[in-house]
Design an enzyme around this catalytic site. Structure first.
Site, short mmCIF file in Angstrom:
data_model
loop_
_atom_site.label_atom_id
_atom_site.label_comp_id
_atom_site.label_asym_id
_atom_site.label_seq_id
_atom_site.Cartn_x
_atom_site.Cartn_y
_atom_site.Cartn_z
N GLU A 178 0.81 -1.22 0.00
CA GLU A 178 0.00 0.00 0.00
C GLU A 178 0.84 1.27 0.00
OE1 GLU A 178 -2.60 -0.54 3.39
OE2 GLU A 178 -3.35 -2.45 2.63
N ASN A 221 1.92 -5.04 -3.19
CA ASN A 221 0.56 -5.46 -2.85
C ASN A 221 -0.24 -4.21 -2.49
OD1 ASN A 221 -1.33 -7.65 -2.01
ND2 ASN A 221 -1.00 -6.90 0.08
N HIS A 257 -10.42 -6.48 -1.66
CA HIS A 257 -11.46 -6.28 -0.64
C HIS A 257 -12.64 -5.60 -1.32
CE1 HIS A 257 -8.96 -7.66 2.61
NE2 HIS A 257 -7.98 -6.87 2.19
N GLU A 286 -6.06 -11.00 -1.02
CA GLU A 286 -6.84 -10.78 0.21
C GLU A 286 -8.33 -10.70 -0.08
OE1 GLU A 286 -5.40 -7.43 2.48
OE2 GLU A 286 -3.31 -7.88 2.05
N ASP A 288 -12.15 -10.63 -0.14
CA ASP A 288 -13.40 -10.90 0.56
C ASP A 288 -14.45 -9.98 -0.04
OD1 ASP A 288 -12.56 -8.52 1.84
OD2 ASP A 288 -12.15 -9.51 3.75
#
Ligand code: 9MR
Length: 397
Positions: A178, A221, A257, A286, A288
């Site tokens: 990030e 990432n 996300h 990651e 979801d």
């Protein structure tokens, strides 16, 4: 009694024993397995050759504030599903600075060691997460008023120590996490390393990681980079520049996300392809898919269908890009998800209900994998250690 209940009862009965690997089942033992854990009925078995299906391993972070025991060390069913379903694992928090390096002269390796050992015993690879980030840094670091030279040597020591400890055991490292703002500018304010040492320190982080583990694949990432936008384009520009300086960067990862209240990022495949075209590996690290949900209510069939389609489309985007070979969900059970803790009124973001039964999203992933790989493939399938089911239990199904 249904098999699931009997299995749950059997699990409860053995809840005091937490093996580091699943109980052994003799090779060639073809006794019936419970539906949730049968060898041919798991995500890792369904995945095409060379595609790793992963999950975050719960621990640290928000889990420390929750009224449950550490799932990885205390929830037997969690461990069984973790071993059976996935061929890659990521420490959710256990390798972050605040967790693994709580004091300047003190490392806390036990939890990460346990994850790496579990992975090795269950035929899984590990994604390391993360070495260079603006968040979850310890107070001693953020408030230390260190000189530039001190900070540089603190970062180098950390990367050398942590990456070196697990050298040869980590498939991919999220070296830098990030580092860009949404508008594509570097985080020069909240990222201590970039603020204090300048953007050149990013290259050094990758160099030090490579020196400490030449075999690990080194990744950037980020979140909000599923689409072609200012932030993802900033990486398209940065990575070739670093490579031109001789810095080894192997991959670019989108976290994933997502939320059903926003549209699905329909250009995700095209975006991943941009990085593939640069010669990079890509990964979804990651994912979801959260939804608005009133406390105490269940998602509607429509919400579940929408969630399934997001999981499915994200997986398809990855499978359609040649070097996207790692697809990780950020936890697999709603009871341990970070989402309701961070987003009030939202939740249900994972692929399993709290009792470990599968949601439509699980089946969407499974069928998408099988479609890409008819008949399943056991390249990274479960080792012959699936939980033993006594014939008495199995025969009552
Ligand atoms: O899931 C993690 C949660 O347990 C922590 O409390 C939280 C702290 O920021 O971080 C979560 O994981 C994040 C990941 O490391 C980086 N991408 C965003 C994830 C969700 O916040």
């Amino acid at each position: 009694m249904k098999v699931a209940k009997l299995v749950a009862a059997a699990v409860m009965a053995s809840a005091f024993v937490l093996p580091t690997a699943l109980p052994a089942v003799a090779a060639g033992n073809d006794k019936p397995q419970p539906p949730g854990l049968a060898k041919q009925d798991t995500l890792r078995w369904a995945a095409p050759k060379n595609v790793r299906i992963g999950t975050a391993v719960a621990g640290g972070g928000h889990h420390e504030t929750m009224p449950y025991a550490n799932p990885f060390t205390s929830d037997q069913q969690y461990r069984e599903v973790l071993a059976a379903e996935f061929s890659s694992v990521s420490p959710e928090n256990q390798a972050k600075w605040e967790f693994i390096h709580p004091q300047r002269d003190q490392y806390r390796f036990a939890e990460m060691d346990a994850i790496v050992e579990f992975a090795q015993q269950n035929g899984q690879v590990v994604r390391g997460h993360t070495l260079f980030w603006h968040s979850q840094n310890p107070a001693w670091l953020e408030q230390g008023n260190f000189s530039k030279d001190e900070l540089r040597s603190i970062l180098k020591d950390h990367i050398t120590t942590v990456v070196g400890r697990y050298a040869g055991k980590i498939q991919q490292w999220d070296v830098a996490n990030e580092i860009f703002n949404d508008n594509g500018t570097l985080r020069t304010t909240d990222n201590i390393w970039i603020r204090e040492l300048g953007p050149e320190i990013i290259a050094d982080a990758f160099r030090w990681a490579h020196e400490a583990d030449p075999k690990a694949k080194l990744f950037f990432n980020d979140y909000g980079v599923e689409s072609i936008n200012a932030k993802s384009t900033a990486y398209v520009k940065l990575i070739p520049k670093l490579q031109a300086q001789g810095v080894k960067v192997d991959g670019f990862a989108v976290q994933g996300h997502l939320s059903t209240q926003y549209g699905f990022p329909g250009d995700m495949q095209a975006n991943l392809q941009r990085f593939d075209d640069l010669g990079l590996e890509t990964a979804v690290t990651e994912i979801d898919v959260r939804m608005n949900i009133a406390a105490g209510t269940k998602p509607t069939a429509e919400q579940l269908a929408k969630q399934s389609s997001y999981y499915q489309r994200a997986l398809e985007a990855c499978l359609n890009v040649e070097d996207c070979k790692s697809f990780t969900i950020w936890g697999f059970n709603d009871k341990y998800s970070w989402v309701p803790v961070f987003f009030s009124g939202q939740g249900e973001a994972t692929v399993m209900w709290e009792d470990y039964t599968r949601k439509p999203s699980y089946y969407a992933l499974q069928s998408t994998l099988l479609k890409a790989n008819p008949g399943g493939d056991q390249a990274f399938g479960p080792p012959p250690r699936l939980p033993a089911v006594t014939p008495a239990v199995a025969s009552k199904s």
